[in-house]
Design a protein around this motif. Structure first.
Motif, short mmCIF file in Angstrom:
data_model
loop_
_atom_site.label_atom_id
_atom_site.label_comp_id
_atom_site.label_asym_id
_atom_site.label_seq_id
_atom_site.Cartn_x
_atom_site.Cartn_y
_atom_site.Cartn_z
N ALA A 168 6.86 -1.46 9.34
CA ALA A 168 5.64 -1.80 8.93
C ALA A 168 5.73 -2.77 7.07
O ALA A 168 5.81 -1.43 7.12
CB ALA A 168 5.31 -1.15 9.28
N PHE A 169 5.06 -3.08 6.86
CA PHE A 169 4.86 -3.72 6.02
C PHE A 169 4.37 -2.09 5.20
O PHE A 169 4.97 -1.71 3.93
CB PHE A 169 4.31 -5.20 5.44
CG PHE A 169 3.86 -4.99 4.44
CD1 PHE A 169 5.07 -5.54 3.11
CD2 PHE A 169 2.61 -5.12 3.41
CE1 PHE A 169 4.38 -5.41 1.80
CE2 PHE A 169 2.39 -5.28 2.00
CZ PHE A 169 3.50 -5.26 1.15
N ASP A 170 3.29 -1.70 5.72
CA ASP A 170 3.22 -0.73 4.94
C ASP A 170 3.56 0.35 4.55
O ASP A 170 3.30 1.50 3.87
CB ASP A 170 1.85 -0.24 5.34
CG ASP A 170 0.13 -1.62 5.57
OD1 ASP A 170 0.00 -2.29 4.29
OD2 ASP A 170 -0.90 -2.07 6.24
N ALA A 171 4.43 0.47 5.82
CA ALA A 171 5.36 1.58 5.85
C ALA A 171 6.40 1.87 4.49
O ALA A 171 6.26 2.70 4.43
CB ALA A 171 5.96 1.70 6.69
N ALA A 172 6.64 0.96 3.80
CA ALA A 172 6.91 0.63 2.37
C ALA A 172 6.32 1.52 1.16
O ALA A 172 6.87 1.94 0.34
CB ALA A 172 7.62 -0.36 2.02
N PHE A 173 5.27 1.81 1.45
CA PHE A 173 4.07 1.86 0.46
C PHE A 173 3.52 3.50 0.71
O PHE A 173 3.64 4.21 0.20
CB PHE A 173 2.77 1.80 0.25
CG PHE A 173 3.22 -0.39 -0.34
CD1 PHE A 173 3.91 -0.08 -1.76
CD2 PHE A 173 3.30 -1.57 0.27
CE1 PHE A 173 4.57 -1.51 -2.00
CE2 PHE A 173 3.94 -2.19 0.06
CZ PHE A 173 4.69 -2.33 -0.82
N SER A 174 4.44 4.21 2.10
CA SER A 174 3.89 5.43 1.87
C SER A 174 4.66 6.58 1.78
O SER A 174 5.48 6.44 1.19
CB SER A 174 4.34 5.38 3.45
OG SER A 174 4.26 6.96 4.55
#
Length: 41
Positions: A33-39
Motif C-alpha cells: 500500500a502507498f501509505d505503508a512506505a511511510f510507516s
C-alpha cells in the motif's frame, strides 16, 4: 480516448493508440500500500 493530433490519419493513429492502452493493462500493480512506505514500523 481524446484525439489531439489533427495531422495524423485516425485510421492509422486509433489502432496504434488502442494497442498502447491495451499494453497498460499488462502493468502489475504494486503489492504494498502507498501509505505503508511511510510507516514507522
Amino acid at each position: 480516448m481524446e484525439w489531439e493530433d489533427a495531422g495524423m490519419d485516425r485510421l492509422h493513429g486509433a489502432p496504434e493508440a488502442l494497442a498502447y492502452v491495451r499494453g497498460l493493462n499488462a502493468i502489475t500493480p504494486p503489492t504494498a500500500a502507498f501509505d505503508a512506505a511511510f510507516s514507522s514500523d
